[in-house]
Design an enzyme around this catalytic site. Structure first.
Site, PDB file in Angstrom:
ATOM      1  N   ASP B  11       0.825  -1.153   0.252  1.00  0.00           N
ATOM      2  CA  ASP B  11       0.040   0.205   0.059  1.00  0.00           C
ATOM      3  C   ASP B  11       0.923   1.282   0.053  1.00  0.00           C
ATOM      4  O   ASP B  11       1.674   1.335   0.890  1.00  0.00           O
ATOM      5  CB  ASP B  11      -0.936   0.014   1.287  1.00  0.00           C
ATOM      6  CG  ASP B  11      -1.992  -1.023   1.222  1.00  0.00           C
ATOM      7  OD1 ASP B  11      -2.239  -1.500   0.017  1.00  0.00           O
ATOM      8  OD2 ASP B  11      -2.425  -1.401   2.143  1.00  0.00           O
ATOM      9  N   ASP B 130     -13.416  -6.757  -5.779  1.00  0.00           N
ATOM     10  CA  ASP B 130     -13.657  -6.862  -4.299  1.00  0.00           C
ATOM     11  C   ASP B 130     -14.984  -7.345  -4.157  1.00  0.00           C
ATOM     12  O   ASP B 130     -15.915  -6.960  -4.521  1.00  0.00           O
ATOM     13  CB  ASP B 130     -13.695  -5.562  -3.488  1.00  0.00           C
ATOM     14  CG  ASP B 130     -12.033  -5.053  -3.580  1.00  0.00           C
ATOM     15  OD1 ASP B 130     -11.215  -5.550  -3.873  1.00  0.00           O
ATOM     16  OD2 ASP B 130     -12.161  -3.698  -3.605  1.00  0.00           O
TER      17      ASP B 130
END
Lengths: 208, 252
Positions: B11, B130
């Site tokens: 990230d 997702d």
């Protein structure tokens, strides 16, 4: 000086980054005069065969590539750049290639129980003893392709088993091709670029 | 035989690798180049960078980050997060990314997948999905905006549509499993594997070595992605590969 042929293809800059990292002198160019003078030529390529040949033709690069290959300048085609070295490609119809190595570029059959494209790290097996292939024997490199070269065993230095036995490294005299991406294959791949530099150094040494 | 890939996910926020639990309590983990190089040494097969920078004007930081990583680390790099246009893709690919992952923007405009595939090749375009199981309707539902917004899309059908539109690979995160460390969502990947023929990256739920073996033995996914188990040093990539090799899974 190595000249990376600049014709708006995907992996050009990553090849330059890899050569820069290895401190191998290189430049990007689409200027026939610069390519003529090169000690070694790298032909990158990502995308479709026909479009890439069109891009080379538009930039009037086909003849100069054929000339430098004929005069013995070491040349390295990578991924699609390797496929372009052959006589014909059959991606979206039949297209004429550079014709530097005899053979055709055909689709990997999709009925062999393997996924197409052939994408990921796969194992190379050396089929002919050659300094270019030695560092890759029983080592994995990163492939991304849906087509492969069909050519005589004498032109093949290493293969990869993916439903079909596909050439991963080819060579005809000074013209070399790698189906995988040496610039994306870690230290093993970088060693392959070093080996190409040695081919260039040896060629210079013998011509001086 | 093609090796199964192990992919750490980083990230990235303003040019630094961050780590939090469910995007809160973000802590600075370090410099992306150093972390990428460390993962390369451990034997990572590919790296995924997720741009979690919240503000648009700061997004060009990810381009600089990729530029730097690609100059030092020589393996496939995928970038996702905040990619809305062909120009966004172009900037990242020019900086050294090999693939770009689209998620919410592709749901909003599926033609973005086609436009990207036509310009850069299908192998460049990863569709990130997702998803969460919905017991009421008996299906996997697609979520966007970092998992905050439910859509009316069925994940399996969306995966098929995405592939038909030109996506060359799927990166599918199980929101039910993410953060639980209870193993990958095997049922989800079995269903996906039967529905599409492009490579699939499984994400969400791994906590132990056995989970990697399970996902490769029980489903036909091509890669497994993990973040926290690698960042916090609970597992190393070499541990994972040793375990997989011992269980007869082909790895590099």
């Amino acid at each position: 000086m190595i000249v990376i042929i600049d014709y708006d293809t995907g992996n050009t800059r990553n090849l330059k980054k890899a050569l820069d990292y290895l401190h191998i002198e290189n430049t990007l160019s689409a200027d026939p005069a610069v390519i003529q003078q090169a000690d070694g030529v790298v032909l990158p390529g990502v995308g479709a065969f026909g479009k890439a040949m069109d891009a080379l033709r538009e930039r009037r690069l086909v003849t100069v590539i054929q000339q430098v290959a004929a005069q013995g300048t070491p040349m390295l085609g990578i991924c699609l750049g390797m496929q372009l070295l052959f006589e014909r490609g059959f991606e979206f119809g039949e297209n004429t290639g550079l014709g530097l190595i005899p053979g055709n570029v055909v689709a990997i059959p999709d009925n062999l129980g393997v996924k197409v494209p052939h994408m990921g790290w796969d194992l190379n097996t050396m089929t002919q003893d050659d300094p270019i292939a030695a560092g890759f024997n029983q080592e994995s490199t990163y492939f991304v392709h849906s087509f492969y070269a069909k050519t005589a065993p004498e032109n093949i230095l290493a293969t990869c088993d993916y439903g079909v036995t596909l050439p991963s490294i080819v060579r005809r005299d000074n013209v070399i091709g790698m189906q995988f991406h040496p610039e994306k294959s870690g230290q093993i791949g970088l060693n392959g670029l070093r080996a190409f530099k040695e081919v260039i150094d040896n060629a210079n040494y013998s011509s001086n | 035989m093609l090796a199964k890939r192990i992919i750490p996910c980083l990230d990235v926020d303003h040019g630094r690798v961050k780590k939090g639990v469910n995007f809160v309590n973000l802590t600075d983990v370090g410099d992306p180049v150093e972390i990428a190089a460390a993962y390369e040494k451990q034997g990572a097969d590919e790296l995924v960078f997720l741009d979690i920078t919240a503000t648009n004007e700061k997004r060009k930081a990810i381009v600089d980050t990729i530029e730097q990583v690609a100059s030092q680390v020589f393996m496939p790099l995928t970038v996702g997060g905040g990619i809305h246009t062909i120009d966004d893709m172009q900037r990242l690919l020019k900086a050294g990314a090999d693939k770009v992952a689209v998620n919410s923007a592709a749901v909003n405009d599926p033609n973005l997948i086609t436009a990207g595939a036509e310009k850069f090749g299908a192998q460049c375009i990863v569709l990130a999905i997702d998803t969460k199981w919905d017991p009421a309707t008996n299906r996997y539902v697609v979520y966007t905006n970092g998992g905050r917004k439910a859509t009316d899309l069925d994940a399996i059908k969306w995966a098929q549509e995405g592939v038909a539109k030109g996506a060359g690979e799927l990166l599918v995160t199980s929101m039910d499993k993410d953060g639980t460390k209870s193993g990958f969502d095997l049922k989800l990947y079995q269903a996906l594997g039967n529905a599409v023929s492009v490579p699939i990256i499984a994400s969400g739920g791994c906590g132990r070595l056995q989970h990697f073996t399970d996902v490769f033995e029980e489903t036909n996914v091509d890669a497994a992605l993990a973040a926290s188990v690698f960042h916090f040093g609970e597992l190393t990539i070499s541990d994972v590969k040793q375990e997989l090799r011992a269980n007869g899974v082909t790895v590099r």
